[in-house]
Design a protein around this motif. Structure first.
Motif, PDB file in Angstrom:
ATOM      1  N   VAL A  29       0.858  -1.186   0.000  1.00  0.00           N
ATOM      2  CA  VAL A  29       0.000   0.000   0.000  1.00  0.00           C
ATOM      3  C   VAL A  29       0.893   1.235   0.000  1.00  0.00           C
ATOM      4  N   ILE A  30       0.632   2.150  -0.922  1.00  0.00           N
ATOM      5  CA  ILE A  30       1.392   3.387  -1.019  1.00  0.00           C
ATOM      6  C   ILE A  30       0.603   4.498  -0.334  1.00  0.00           C
ATOM      7  N   VAL A  31       1.140   5.023   0.754  1.00  0.00           N
ATOM      8  CA  VAL A  31       0.475   6.073   1.529  1.00  0.00           C
ATOM      9  C   VAL A  31       1.104   7.411   1.168  1.00  0.00           C
ATOM     10  N   LEU A  32       0.288   8.325   0.649  1.00  0.00           N
ATOM     11  CA  LEU A  32       0.781   9.619   0.192  1.00  0.00           C
ATOM     12  C   LEU A  32       0.453  10.717   1.208  1.00  0.00           C
ATOM     13  N   VAL A  33       1.456  11.548   1.497  1.00  0.00           N
ATOM     14  CA  VAL A  33       1.334  12.596   2.517  1.00  0.00           C
ATOM     15  C   VAL A  33       1.400  13.963   1.834  1.00  0.00           C
ATOM     16  N   HIS A  34       0.349  14.745   1.985  1.00  0.00           N
ATOM     17  CA  HIS A  34       0.190  15.987   1.227  1.00  0.00           C
ATOM     18  C   HIS A  34       1.065  17.146   1.734  1.00  0.00           C
ATOM     19  N   PRO A  35       1.206  18.205   0.921  1.00  0.00           N
ATOM     20  CA  PRO A  35       2.001  19.382   1.303  1.00  0.00           C
ATOM     21  C   PRO A  35       1.428  20.129   2.521  1.00  0.00           C
ATOM     22  N   TYR A  36       2.172  21.133   2.928  1.00  0.00           N
ATOM     23  CA  TYR A  36       1.945  21.936   4.134  1.00  0.00           C
ATOM     24  C   TYR A  36       0.504  22.419   4.279  1.00  0.00           C
ATOM     25  N   THR A  37      -0.163  21.958   5.315  1.00  0.00           N
ATOM     26  CA  THR A  37      -1.557  22.315   5.558  1.00  0.00           C
ATOM     27  C   THR A  37      -1.735  23.824   5.708  1.00  0.00           C
ATOM     28  N   ILE A  38      -0.811  24.486   6.386  1.00  0.00           N
ATOM     29  CA  ILE A  38      -0.936  25.916   6.658  1.00  0.00           C
ATOM     30  C   ILE A  38      -0.927  26.747   5.374  1.00  0.00           C
ATOM     31  N   LEU A  39      -0.323  26.218   4.320  1.00  0.00           N
ATOM     32  CA  LEU A  39      -0.320  26.903   3.022  1.00  0.00           C
ATOM     33  C   LEU A  39      -1.359  26.322   2.066  1.00  0.00           C
ATOM     34  N   LEU A 104       5.913   4.951   1.960  1.00  0.00           N
ATOM     35  CA  LEU A 104       5.500   6.318   2.252  1.00  0.00           C
ATOM     36  C   LEU A 104       5.983   7.252   1.158  1.00  0.00           C
ATOM     37  N   VAL A 105       5.088   8.120   0.698  1.00  0.00           N
ATOM     38  CA  VAL A 105       5.435   9.130  -0.302  1.00  0.00           C
ATOM     39  C   VAL A 105       5.011  10.487   0.250  1.00  0.00           C
ATOM     40  N   GLY A 106       5.959  11.396   0.424  1.00  0.00           N
ATOM     41  CA  GLY A 106       5.644  12.723   0.933  1.00  0.00           C
ATOM     42  C   GLY A 106       5.937  13.786  -0.101  1.00  0.00           C
ATOM     43  N   SER A 107       5.023  14.744  -0.236  1.00  0.00           N
ATOM     44  CA  SER A 107       5.192  15.832  -1.192  1.00  0.00           C
ATOM     45  C   SER A 107       5.447  17.137  -0.452  1.00  0.00           C
ATOM     46  N   SER A 108       6.521  17.851  -0.820  1.00  0.00           N
ATOM     47  CA  SER A 108       6.866  19.129  -0.210  1.00  0.00           C
ATOM     48  C   SER A 108       6.980  18.979   1.311  1.00  0.00           C
ATOM     49  N   ALA A 109       6.249  19.756   2.099  1.00  0.00           N
ATOM     50  CA  ALA A 109       6.334  19.626   3.560  1.00  0.00           C
ATOM     51  C   ALA A 109       5.874  18.255   4.039  1.00  0.00           C
ATOM     52  N   GLY A 110       5.099  17.566   3.215  1.00  0.00           N
ATOM     53  CA  GLY A 110       4.700  16.206   3.571  1.00  0.00           C
ATOM     54  C   GLY A 110       5.866  15.242   3.567  1.00  0.00           C
ATOM     55  N   ALA A 111       6.959  15.607   2.864  1.00  0.00           N
ATOM     56  CA  ALA A 111       8.135  14.733   2.808  1.00  0.00           C
ATOM     57  C   ALA A 111       8.852  14.639   4.149  1.00  0.00           C
ATOM     58  N   PRO A 112       9.173  15.754   4.828  1.00  0.00           N
ATOM     59  CA  PRO A 112       9.774  15.617   6.148  1.00  0.00           C
ATOM     60  C   PRO A 112       8.850  14.980   7.173  1.00  0.00           C
ATOM     61  N   ILE A 113       7.559  15.255   7.076  1.00  0.00           N
ATOM     62  CA  ILE A 113       6.606  14.649   8.008  1.00  0.00           C
ATOM     63  C   ILE A 113       6.587  13.130   7.821  1.00  0.00           C
ATOM     64  N   ALA A 114       6.490  12.690   6.569  1.00  0.00           N
ATOM     65  CA  ALA A 114       6.513  11.250   6.277  1.00  0.00           C
ATOM     66  C   ALA A 114       7.841  10.643   6.676  1.00  0.00           C
ATOM     67  N   GLY A 115       8.933  11.392   6.473  1.00  0.00           N
ATOM     68  CA  GLY A 115      10.260  10.883   6.824  1.00  0.00           C
ATOM     69  C   GLY A 115      10.419  10.636   8.304  1.00  0.00           C
ATOM     70  N   SER A 116       9.801  11.484   9.121  1.00  0.00           N
ATOM     71  CA  SER A 116       9.872  11.287  10.568  1.00  0.00           C
ATOM     72  C   SER A 116       9.080  10.060  11.017  1.00  0.00           C
ATOM     73  N   ALA A 117       8.123   9.643  10.196  1.00  0.00           N
ATOM     74  CA  ALA A 117       7.314   8.469  10.533  1.00  0.00           C
ATOM     75  C   ALA A 117       7.926   7.169  10.026  1.00  0.00           C
ATOM     76  N   LEU A 118       8.899   7.258   9.135  1.00  0.00           N
ATOM     77  CA  LEU A 118       9.411   6.086   8.422  1.00  0.00           C
ATOM     78  C   LEU A 118       9.818   4.939   9.348  1.00  0.00           C
ATOM     79  N   ASP A 119      10.651   5.215  10.330  1.00  0.00           N
ATOM     80  CA  ASP A 119      11.110   4.142  11.224  1.00  0.00           C
ATOM     81  C   ASP A 119      10.139   3.863  12.368  1.00  0.00           C
ATOM     82  N   LYS A 120       9.079   4.662  12.448  1.00  0.00           N
ATOM     83  CA  LYS A 120       8.066   4.439  13.479  1.00  0.00           C
ATOM     84  C   LYS A 120       6.918   3.573  12.966  1.00  0.00           C
ATOM     85  N   VAL A 121       6.946   3.281  11.667  1.00  0.00           N
ATOM     86  CA  VAL A 121       5.947   2.410  11.044  1.00  0.00           C
ATOM     87  C   VAL A 121       6.636   1.096  10.708  1.00  0.00           C
TER      88      VAL A 121
END
Length: 216
Positions: A29-39, A104-121
């Protein structure tokens, strides 16, 4: 496409969509994480990629992080709280979708967020970053995430436009050079940061992600 609601242990309701292939080629399953919510980031920005991945035979999942779309809660400035959203969605996907691993696939700000979750999943087998904001100014907000993804031994692919306004090609190469495990770079010639978030590059991203998943 199926809409679902993931209720987190913290009481949040995370709205998500599952895109299932007609002819599956994998149970990943490919989970995609979207860009910065605040923007203005939300899961709809990743719909084209998710549909393309489903057409390529992969089950894909998008979701609105806290404070985005119909999801409850409030967005955090640094994306630290959103890491838990990624973890909870991945746990749901692993159980409900019977995933044979997650990418995990993260786009823009979603990339660091997804990266922080990588070893926690535990189920995460790999990671793709699209336009990871490694630049100095962006690192004021997202620098706390860098160590987690660069220190992970899981396979990683960093995709970036050569004209990205937040990270230079030199900065990207310097960061990835010191990453643990398998870490690759794919540059899209002439593309800017926000162009990479647009639909014009969806097909390119689907091809790169599909090839990466196949290589795992």
């Amino acid at each position: 496409m199926e809409s679902v609601c993931v209720e987190t242990s913290g009481g949040l309701k995370i709205h998500a969509r599952v895109f299932s292939p007609k002819y599956p080629r994998s149970e990943v399953v490919i989970v995609l994480v979207h860009p910065y919510t605040i923007l203005g980031g939300f899961q709809g920005l990743l719909r084209g990629m998710a549909e393309g991945l489903a057409a390529a035979g992969y089950k894909a999942m998008t979701f609105d992080m806290r404070g985005a779309g119909k999801s409850t809660g409030w967005a955090s400035l640094t994306g630290s709280a959103e890491v838990e959203d990624v973890i909870e969605v991945c746990r749901w996907a692993a159980a409900a979708l019977k995933a044979d691993g997650i990418v995990l696939v993260g786009s823009s700000a979603g990339a660091p967020i997804a990266g922080s979750a990588l070893d926690k999943v535990e189920e995460a087998r790999g990671y793709v970053a699209i336009g990871y904001p490694f630049g100095r100014l962006a690192s004021v907000l997202f620098g706390r995430h860098h160590g987690a993804v660069l220190g992970s031994g899981k396979p990683k692919l960093f995709v970036m436009g050569s004209e990205d306004g937040f990270t230079s090609v030199k900065q990207l190469r310097e960061k990835v050079k010191g990453a643990a495990g398998r870490a690759e770079i794919n540059l899209i010639d002439g593309a800017g940061h926000f162009q990479m978030e647009g639909p014009a590059f969806d097909a390119d991203m689907v091809g790169l992600i599909s090839a990466f998943v196949s290589s795992l």
